[in-house]
Design a protein around this motif. Structure first.
Motif, PDB file in Angstrom:
ATOM      1  N   ARG A 194       6.555 -11.510   5.366  1.00 17.01           N
ATOM      2  CA  ARG A 194       6.707 -10.638   6.525  1.00 17.01           C
ATOM      3  C   ARG A 194       6.786 -11.454   7.811  1.00 17.01           C
ATOM      4  O   ARG A 194       7.574 -11.145   8.712  1.00 17.01           O
ATOM      5  CB  ARG A 194       5.544  -9.652   6.596  1.00 17.01           C
ATOM      6  CG  ARG A 194       5.666  -8.497   5.605  1.00 17.01           C
ATOM      7  CD  ARG A 194       4.445  -7.621   5.635  1.00 17.01           C
ATOM      8  NE  ARG A 194       4.565  -6.504   4.685  1.00 17.01           N
ATOM      9  CZ  ARG A 194       3.555  -5.768   4.279  1.00 17.01           C
ATOM     10  NH1 ARG A 194       2.319  -6.040   4.726  1.00 17.01           N
ATOM     11  NH2 ARG A 194       3.748  -4.786   3.427  1.00 17.01           N
ATOM     12  N   GLN A 195       5.938 -12.533   7.940  1.00 18.81           N
ATOM     13  CA  GLN A 195       5.998 -13.411   9.099  1.00 18.81           C
ATOM     14  C   GLN A 195       7.311 -14.174   9.111  1.00 18.81           C
ATOM     15  O   GLN A 195       7.875 -14.452  10.171  1.00 18.81           O
ATOM     16  CB  GLN A 195       4.805 -14.372   9.094  1.00 18.81           C
ATOM     17  CG  GLN A 195       3.456 -13.687   9.220  1.00 18.81           C
ATOM     18  CD  GLN A 195       3.376 -12.803  10.449  1.00 18.81           C
ATOM     19  OE1 GLN A 195       3.901 -13.150  11.506  1.00 18.81           O
ATOM     20  NE2 GLN A 195       2.736 -11.643  10.321  1.00 18.81           N
ATOM     21  N   ALA A 196       7.803 -14.530   7.918  1.00 20.09           N
ATOM     22  CA  ALA A 196       9.079 -15.218   7.849  1.00 20.09           C
ATOM     23  C   ALA A 196      10.186 -14.314   8.377  1.00 20.09           C
ATOM     24  O   ALA A 196      11.136 -14.788   9.019  1.00 20.09           O
ATOM     25  CB  ALA A 196       9.369 -15.627   6.409  1.00 20.09           C
ATOM     26  N   GLY A 197      10.054 -13.050   8.127  1.00 14.46           N
ATOM     27  CA  GLY A 197      11.023 -12.122   8.687  1.00 14.46           C
ATOM     28  C   GLY A 197      10.976 -12.135  10.204  1.00 14.46           C
ATOM     29  O   GLY A 197      12.012 -12.063  10.870  1.00 14.46           O
ATOM     30  N   ALA A 198       9.767 -12.222  10.755  1.00 18.74           N
ATOM     31  CA  ALA A 198       9.638 -12.330  12.209  1.00 18.74           C
ATOM     32  C   ALA A 198      10.260 -13.630  12.705  1.00 18.74           C
ATOM     33  O   ALA A 198      10.831 -13.694  13.797  1.00 18.74           O
ATOM     34  CB  ALA A 198       8.169 -12.248  12.610  1.00 18.74           C
ATOM     35  N   LEU A 199      10.139 -14.720  11.939  1.00 21.45           N
ATOM     36  CA  LEU A 199      10.753 -15.999  12.322  1.00 21.45           C
ATOM     37  C   LEU A 199      12.267 -15.848  12.424  1.00 21.45           C
ATOM     38  O   LEU A 199      12.890 -16.361  13.359  1.00 21.45           O
ATOM     39  CB  LEU A 199      10.435 -17.078  11.276  1.00 21.45           C
ATOM     40  CG  LEU A 199       8.955 -17.440  11.054  1.00 21.45           C
ATOM     41  CD1 LEU A 199       8.840 -18.573  10.054  1.00 21.45           C
ATOM     42  CD2 LEU A 199       8.297 -17.825  12.345  1.00 21.45           C
ATOM     43  N   ARG A 200      12.846 -15.140  11.412  1.00 28.65           N
ATOM     44  CA  ARG A 200      14.300 -14.981  11.432  1.00 28.65           C
ATOM     45  C   ARG A 200      14.737 -14.204  12.667  1.00 28.65           C
ATOM     46  O   ARG A 200      15.800 -14.448  13.224  1.00 28.65           O
ATOM     47  CB  ARG A 200      14.769 -14.254  10.167  1.00 28.65           C
ATOM     48  CG  ARG A 200      14.689 -15.106   8.901  1.00 28.65           C
ATOM     49  CD  ARG A 200      15.465 -14.479   7.753  1.00 28.65           C
ATOM     50  NE  ARG A 200      14.945 -13.194   7.333  1.00 28.65           N
ATOM     51  CZ  ARG A 200      13.992 -13.047   6.425  1.00 28.65           C
ATOM     52  NH1 ARG A 200      13.453 -14.108   5.828  1.00 28.65           N
ATOM     53  NH2 ARG A 200      13.561 -11.848   6.097  1.00 28.65           N
ATOM     54  N   ALA A 201      13.917 -13.266  13.093  1.00 26.52           N
ATOM     55  CA  ALA A 201      14.297 -12.421  14.220  1.00 26.52           C
ATOM     56  C   ALA A 201      13.980 -13.059  15.576  1.00 26.52           C
ATOM     57  O   ALA A 201      14.540 -12.651  16.589  1.00 26.52           O
ATOM     58  CB  ALA A 201      13.582 -11.070  14.117  1.00 26.52           C
ATOM     59  N   ARG A 202      13.093 -14.068  15.590  1.00 23.97           N
ATOM     60  CA  ARG A 202      12.643 -14.663  16.864  1.00 23.97           C
ATOM     61  C   ARG A 202      13.685 -15.638  17.401  1.00 23.97           C
ATOM     62  O   ARG A 202      14.176 -16.500  16.676  1.00 23.97           O
ATOM     63  CB  ARG A 202      11.322 -15.405  16.648  1.00 23.97           C
ATOM     64  CG  ARG A 202      10.655 -15.880  17.918  1.00 23.97           C
ATOM     65  CD  ARG A 202       9.943 -14.741  18.612  1.00 23.97           C
ATOM     66  NE  ARG A 202       9.262 -15.171  19.815  1.00 23.97           N
ATOM     67  CZ  ARG A 202       8.368 -14.443  20.452  1.00 23.97           C
ATOM     68  NH1 ARG A 202       8.031 -13.253  19.975  1.00 23.97           N
ATOM     69  NH2 ARG A 202       7.788 -14.884  21.549  1.00 23.97           N
ATOM     70  N   PRO A 203      14.063 -15.562  18.688  1.00 23.95           N
ATOM     71  CA  PRO A 203      15.065 -16.497  19.227  1.00 23.95           C
ATOM     72  C   PRO A 203      14.471 -17.895  19.431  1.00 23.95           C
ATOM     73  O   PRO A 203      13.259 -18.083  19.495  1.00 23.95           O
ATOM     74  CB  PRO A 203      15.448 -15.854  20.561  1.00 23.95           C
ATOM     75  CG  PRO A 203      14.242 -15.063  20.960  1.00 23.95           C
ATOM     76  CD  PRO A 203      13.652 -14.546  19.683  1.00 23.95           C
ATOM     77  N   ALA A 204      15.362 -18.894  19.516  1.00 23.28           N
ATOM     78  CA  ALA A 204      14.938 -20.278  19.795  1.00 23.28           C
ATOM     79  C   ALA A 204      14.580 -20.416  21.275  1.00 23.28           C
ATOM     80  O   ALA A 204      14.695 -19.466  22.055  1.00 23.28           O
ATOM     81  CB  ALA A 204      16.050 -21.241  19.407  1.00 23.28           C
ATOM     82  N   LEU A 205      14.153 -21.638  21.703  1.00 26.25           N
ATOM     83  CA  LEU A 205      13.801 -21.918  23.104  1.00 26.25           C
ATOM     84  C   LEU A 205      15.069 -22.088  23.927  1.00 26.25           C
ATOM     85  O   LEU A 205      16.126 -22.432  23.408  1.00 26.25           O
ATOM     86  CB  LEU A 205      12.942 -23.159  23.190  1.00 26.25           C
ATOM     87  CG  LEU A 205      11.641 -23.144  22.370  1.00 26.25           C
ATOM     88  CD1 LEU A 205      10.895 -24.468  22.543  1.00 26.25           C
ATOM     89  CD2 LEU A 205      10.759 -21.976  22.773  1.00 26.25           C
ATOM     90  N   SER A 206      14.965 -21.834  25.208  1.00 27.89           N
ATOM     91  CA  SER A 206      16.119 -21.952  26.114  1.00 27.89           C
ATOM     92  C   SER A 206      15.987 -23.222  26.958  1.00 27.89           C
ATOM     93  O   SER A 206      14.889 -23.576  27.420  1.00 27.89           O
ATOM     94  CB  SER A 206      16.206 -20.735  27.041  1.00 27.89           C
ATOM     95  OG  SER A 206      16.357 -19.558  26.283  1.00 27.89           O
ATOM     96  N   GLU A 207      17.099 -23.896  27.188  1.00 23.07           N
ATOM     97  CA  GLU A 207      17.101 -25.081  28.065  1.00 23.07           C
ATOM     98  C   GLU A 207      17.102 -24.637  29.512  1.00 23.07           C
ATOM     99  O   GLU A 207      17.538 -23.533  29.847  1.00 23.07           O
ATOM    100  CB  GLU A 207      18.328 -25.944  27.776  1.00 23.07           C
ATOM    101  CG  GLU A 207      18.332 -26.562  26.388  1.00 23.07           C
ATOM    102  CD  GLU A 207      19.483 -27.520  26.203  1.00 23.07           C
ATOM    103  OE1 GLU A 207      19.823 -28.208  27.183  1.00 23.07           O
ATOM    104  OE2 GLU A 207      20.043 -27.573  25.089  1.00 23.07           O
ATOM    105  N   PHE A 208      16.607 -25.543  30.411  1.00 21.40           N
ATOM    106  CA  PHE A 208      16.572 -25.288  31.856  1.00 21.40           C
ATOM    107  C   PHE A 208      17.890 -25.729  32.484  1.00 21.40           C
ATOM    108  O   PHE A 208      18.380 -26.834  32.220  1.00 21.40           O
ATOM    109  CB  PHE A 208      15.424 -26.031  32.513  1.00 21.40           C
ATOM    110  CG  PHE A 208      14.069 -25.618  32.004  1.00 21.40           C
ATOM    111  CD1 PHE A 208      13.535 -24.390  32.341  1.00 21.40           C
ATOM    112  CD2 PHE A 208      13.321 -26.470  31.200  1.00 21.40           C
ATOM    113  CE1 PHE A 208      12.288 -24.010  31.868  1.00 21.40           C
ATOM    114  CE2 PHE A 208      12.083 -26.101  30.721  1.00 21.40           C
ATOM    115  CZ  PHE A 208      11.557 -24.867  31.067  1.00 21.40           C
ATOM    116  N   ALA A 209      18.464 -24.884  33.304  1.00 21.92           N
ATOM    117  CA  ALA A 209      19.655 -25.269  34.077  1.00 21.92           C
ATOM    118  C   ALA A 209      19.184 -25.895  35.381  1.00 21.92           C
ATOM    119  O   ALA A 209      18.529 -25.235  36.199  1.00 21.92           O
ATOM    120  CB  ALA A 209      20.507 -24.037  34.337  1.00 21.92           C
TER     121      ALA A 209
END
Length: 761
Positions: A194-209
């Motif tokens: 179930r947590q792995a499912g949350a991992l699939r749905a969670r976005p990655a980190l964003s870089e700073f402009a």
């Protein structure tokens, strides 16, 4: 054998059926009676005696009396009494052909419905088939009842069945010894997936402009107007110095030139041809204005790209990354400090933007001057460069962290959460299924299901026997029906007699064949424009078909020799040939059964059957109206009742009505004779043997409303008036040769036949 009707009291028209001279019945018993006098009631009494069912009598209790119905009959085995609630003895060996037989087994009105087909099936298959059909019906009812019990038991189990699982699958779940340990282990696996499912749905980190200054910022500060003539520039510089306008006089002059035409906007003097004005105009050209616009544009761009809004967006990304880092650190080896945006970086960007805007403000004030970055700008730029390097380092760390996050997502995709959850649900269901209280409910359901399976097995075995028996009797029965229809000269046959089990009950069906065309029976919903039973057979044809069914059934009855057979108006709306054939068939039945009783409103028909019966084995009775005393069963002399009327009088009237054949005066004479005989037979207490039609009409008129035949007065009076004009009084020999209108005679013939219930349908 029914030996005597001792008494019928308080049933229908029978206040007390007993009358003086109440005779013994015989093997051939003939009972005459007008419609509504009690023939149907007598059939109901005998049907109740056959079945033991009291409702046939209780539903006909005489209205207006408080006394209970009572009946006393003498059978060859002793007396049978009905005490108002039940019979002291019954006689199953009775077969009755009447309206009830027709309505239950053949048709109701003009319609053949499912109940007729079910009952007809029992007529066709005979006693042996009826027993099997009864077993089949009983087992079908038992199966339906058991299904209801199973449904109730299933509803008790259903709340414990997990969603998506069938009841039967739940009940058959096997018991498992270590089920609790299996559930714990599977629950941990499901939680991870179930947590792995949350991992699939969670976005990655964003870089700073990283906000930056425009690339041409320094070049813009250093730009001047390089297309001004040398002497114009000298003149301008000298003028500005002389008037102390070196700091910002150029802008003042540039603004003033917009208002100068041929005169000075300040003193009004003519300025045409002045060298100084020419120099001003050379300096403050379109290049000047373009430079000022570029300075303003760059200032706005710096404020936009490095101002509060841009810094707020950086802060938003930083907050989002902070939440993402907290989430991903549970599953990935990533370092939070290296990924964060420092507060110093935001300050350095803000300070550089402020310093840059300050330099652009200076440049905007003196666009003609070269602006050199000061120490504040230089310091701010150095701090910014350090901050930008730190931000880029954080972005590098973010890109590396996103690689780790992507790997973690890919690993999560290898698991099957739904399958793991389904297995957990199954294990939990096993634990619930074998809990003591639920186990008892399942055991009850399983027991009932087993009992229903046993019932179905027995029903299947009985149905196989029933099918086999039916196949041996249906076609022979169909052939015998068609034999009878041919004997009655019917213009149709039946075909495709077969059986089925709609609603789980054995049912027969057949088709009519008319003019070599098969016609389905239809039902009450069959449209009127489609050929069916109700619009292809006349009333006479329907009576003939019903009688054929009855006779074919009786012929196949192995117990027919011991039976009392009752015919209630078997000849109705028929032609002469069918009447003679009906007489023949009744006598055939009489020769094979213990006793036959024929009831009819038509004494001539009874006389025809009477003439065929052995004199020592026959008796004739009539149901006579005794006004306030109700109907009485009395002896009758059929010879006397039919005196003056030949057996073919009604036939001749019917023949004239249908084809116009016959002598007109003869038809008139027979009309009077038929009516006179009918009235003497139907109302024996009201008319004398030598009363003519005119006498009868007069007696009815004088008797008024209380006369039993009052309902016939208008018709009899008109027919008497019409017929009497052709034979001077009552002497039939005095008929005049006056012209007779055939159309008028046809109308009166029809009215005559309707009175005596002999109008052919």
């Amino acid at each position: 054998m029914l030996k005597k009707i001792i008494g019928i009291k308080n049933v229908g028209r029978f206040h007390n059926s007993a009358a003086p001279g109440n005779p013994q019945l015989a093997k051939h018993t003939f009972i005459a009676g007008a419609n509504g006098y009690g023939k149907t009631t007598l059939c109901a009494v005998l049907r109740s005696l056959q079945t033991g069912e009291p409702t046939h009598i209780l539903g006909r209790k005489t209205l207006g009396t408080a006394e209970a119905p009572t009946i006393e009959l003498l059978l060859d085995g002793g007396q049978a009494r009905f005490d108002g609630a039940a019979w002291s003895a019954t006689k199953p060996e009775i077969a009755i052909f009447d309206g009830v037989f027709v309505a239950e087994n053949v048709h109701s009105g003009e319609v053949v419905d499912i109940e007729h087909k079910r009952n007809l099936y029992r007529v066709i298959v005979g006693d042996a088939g009826v027993k099997l059909a009864a077993q089949d019906a009983d087992l079908a009812a038992e199966s339906r009842a058991k299904t209801g019990e199973i449904s109730t038991a299933g509803k008790a189990v259903q709340p414990h069945v997990p969603a998506g699982m069938k009841l039967d699958a739940f009940i058959t779940l096997p018991e498992t010894a270590d089920i609790a340990a299996q559930i714990d282990a599977q629950a941990r696996s499901v939680d991870a997936l179930r947590q792995a499912g949350a991992l699939r749905a969670r976005p990655a980190l964003s870089e700073f402009a990283i906000p930056t200054l425009p690339a041409d910022f320094t070049d813009l500060l250093a730009r001047t107007i390089d297309d001004i003539a040398q002497d114009a520039e000298q003149r301008l510089s000298a003028h500005l110095a002389a008037h102390g306008m070196t700091a910002s006089g150029g802008n003042w002059i540039a603004d003033g030139l917009g208002h100068a035409d041929d005169t000075c906007p300040f003193c009004g003097q003519d300025i045409r041809g002045l060298p100084l004005i020419a120099a001003f105009r050379a300096v403050f050209s379109e290049r000047y204005e373009a430079l000022a616009g570029e300075i303003a544009t760059m200032k706005a761009g710096v404020a936009r790209d490095m101002g509060d809004a841009a810094l707020a967006r950086l802060g938003t990304v930083a907050e989002q990354n902070k939440g993402g880092i907290e989430f991903w650190q549970k599953y990935c080896a990533i370092e939070a400090p290296a990924l964060a945006l420092s507060a110093e970086a935001v300050g350095a960007i803000r300070a550089l933007a402020a310093a840059a805007i300050g330099l652009l403000d200076r440049k905007a004030a003196v666009p003609l001057d070269r602006i050199t970055p000061d120490e504040d700008f230089t310091a701010a730029r150095a701090a910014y460069d350090r901050a930008a390097a730190a931000i880029e380092a954080a972005n590098t760390a973010i890109r590396a962290a996103n690689v780790v996050i992507a790997d973690k997502k890919a690993a999560a995709d290898a698991g099957d959460l739904k399958a793991a959850e389904a297995e957990l649900a199954r294990l939990t269901a096993i634990q619930t299924r074998h809990r003591a209280d639920v186990s008892d409910l399942c055991a009850a359901y399983t027991k009932l299901s087993g009992e229903k399976d046993a019932i179905e097995a027995r029903k299947e075995a009985v149905r196989k026997q029933l099918d086999a028996h039916t196949k041996t009797v249906v076609k022979p029965y169909e052939r015998r029906i068609n034999d009878y229809l041919a004997a009655f000269n019917a213009g149709f046959t039946i075909t495709e007699t077969k059986h089925a089990y709609p609603g789980g009950v054995a049912t027969s069906s057949y088709q009519l064949v008319i003019n070599d065309t098969a016609v389905d029976l239809g039902d009450s919903k069959t449209p009127g424009d489609r050929p069916s039973f109700k619009n292809t057979l006349s009333a006479g044809d329907r009576t003939t078909l019903a009688l054929a069914f009855f006779l074919a059934h009786l012929e196949r009855d192995p117990a027919a020799a011991a039976k009392l057979v009752i015919f209630d108006d078997p000849f109705n709306s028929q032609d002469a040939f069918r009447r003679r054939q009906t007489v023949h068939e009744i006598m055939k039945v009489a020769g094979k059964c213990a006793q036959v009783i024929v009831l009819s409103h038509d004494t001539t028909f009874l006389k025809q059957v009477w003439d065929k019966a052995p004199a020592a084995e026959r008796v004739a009775l009539t149901i006579a109206d005794h006004r306030a005393q109700g109907s009485k069963i009395m002896p009758v002399d059929l010879e006397h009742a039919c005196r003056g009327r030949t057996a073919t009088d009604i036939d001749d009237l019917q023949t004239y009505l249908t084809s116009g054949a016959g002598g007109l005066l003869d038809i008139i004479r027979k009309m009077r004779v038929v009516l006179e005989t009918y009235c003497r037979t139907t109302y024996p207490g009201s008319f004398l043997a030598d009363d003519w039609l005119g006498d009868m009409v007069r007696k009815i008129r004088e008797g008024g409303e209380v006369h039993p035949a009052q309902a016939l007065y208008d018709e009899l009076d008109q027919i008497n008036g019409y017929t009497s004009q052709y034979h001077h009084g009552e002497n039939m020999a005095d008929a005049t040769p006056d012209q007779i209108d055939p159309s008028e005679l046809t109308g009166f013939t029809r009215r005559t036949l309707r009175i005596v219930n002999a109008l052919q349908a």
